[in-house]
Design an enzyme around this catalytic site. Structure first.
Site, PDB file in Angstrom:
ATOM      1  N   TRP A  26      31.556  42.653  41.766  1.00 22.15           N
ATOM      2  CA  TRP A  26      32.657  43.206  40.972  1.00 22.15           C
ATOM      3  C   TRP A  26      32.836  42.417  39.788  1.00 22.15           C
ATOM      4  CZ3 TRP A  26      34.588  47.250  38.763  1.00 22.15           C
ATOM      5  CH2 TRP A  26      35.705  47.165  38.120  1.00 22.15           C
ATOM      6  N   TYR A  78      43.585  40.210  37.485  1.00 23.79           N
ATOM      7  CA  TYR A  78      43.080  41.662  37.845  1.00 23.79           C
ATOM      8  C   TYR A  78      43.770  41.814  39.430  1.00 23.79           C
ATOM      9  CZ  TYR A  78      40.122  45.158  39.925  1.00 23.79           C
ATOM     10  OH  TYR A  78      39.565  46.097  40.811  1.00 23.79           O
ATOM     11  N   GLU A 132      32.730  51.271  39.794  1.00 23.43           N
ATOM     12  CA  GLU A 132      32.077  51.199  41.273  1.00 23.43           C
ATOM     13  C   GLU A 132      30.628  51.530  41.493  1.00 23.43           C
ATOM     14  OE1 GLU A 132      33.437  49.386  43.569  1.00 23.43           O
ATOM     15  OE2 GLU A 132      35.505  48.980  42.760  1.00 23.43           O
TER      16      GLU A 132
END
Length: 203
Positions: free
Chosen positions: A55, A25, A47
């Site tokens: 996250w 990522y 988000e």
């Protein structure tokens, strides 16, 4: 410590080496320019779901979210109704939060408004990009620009788009480049960002 060099010899922002799920990522997505409306809408929504969580939790569930929310196609999500809300509240593969689920549906409808006005989400959102190649000394929770964009989105009826959420979105989608000096992804991300902006806004 801002930079860590992994066993593979790659220098990364330290958070990008903190868990195996983060490596790809960080190296190939975070900070790279994104112009696809589905991905931009997805990230705003994820988000919002991440608020109060890590996250990493959302990243591990991202494929489930994509399946649950029709690939984050704003047209499809905007048409969701209460039966879809009930379906999503029963989906153990995502974060089952009624307010955030309804927010995603609302935000899809508001996204269609922006697309109708500006031609695409990308064309609207990339006007707030900072293309300067100025490396951060530290990563802020929010900035003047994210506060401005948050305020405008809220005025347009969006929800779960506070300035911290919007800055995290900007970092991830390449509207800013917050890879630290010495990170091997910093220069490729910058090149990607400049190309993305040119493709949307023109040279």
């Amino acid at each position: 410590m801002q930079i860590l060099v992994g066993e593979d010899g790659v220098a990364r922002c330290s958070w990008g080496a903190s868990a195996p799920d983060y490596v790809a990522y960080h190296d190939t997505e975070w900070g790279f320019g994104v112009t696809d409306d589905h991905r931009l809408f997805e990230k705003v929504c994820l988000e919002g779901f991440q608020s109060g969580l890590s996250w990493l939790t959302i990243l591990r569930k991202r494929d489930n979210f994509r399946a649950a929310f029709a690939g984050f196609d704003p047209v499809a999500v905007a048409a969701f109704d209460e039966s879809d809300v009930e379906r999503l509240l029963g989906d153990a593969g995502i974060v089952r939060h009624g307010g955030k689920i309804r927010s995603t549906i609302n935000n899809a409808q508001r996204a269609l408004d922006l697309i109708a006005e500006h031609g695409s989400l990308a064309r609207y959102l990339w006007t707030y990009a900072d293309l300067a190649d100025t490396p951060p000394d530290s990563v802020e929770a929010h900035t003047k620009t994210s506060r401005q964009l948050s305020k405008l989105l809220k005025k347009a009826g969006w929800s779960f788009v506070g300035p911290t959420t919007i800055y995290a979105f900007m970092q991830a989608m390449g509207l800013v480049n917050d890879h630290f000096v010495g990170c091997d992804a910093r220069d490729p991300a910058q090149t990607s960002r400049v190309a993305a902006a040119a493709s949307v806004l023109g040279p």
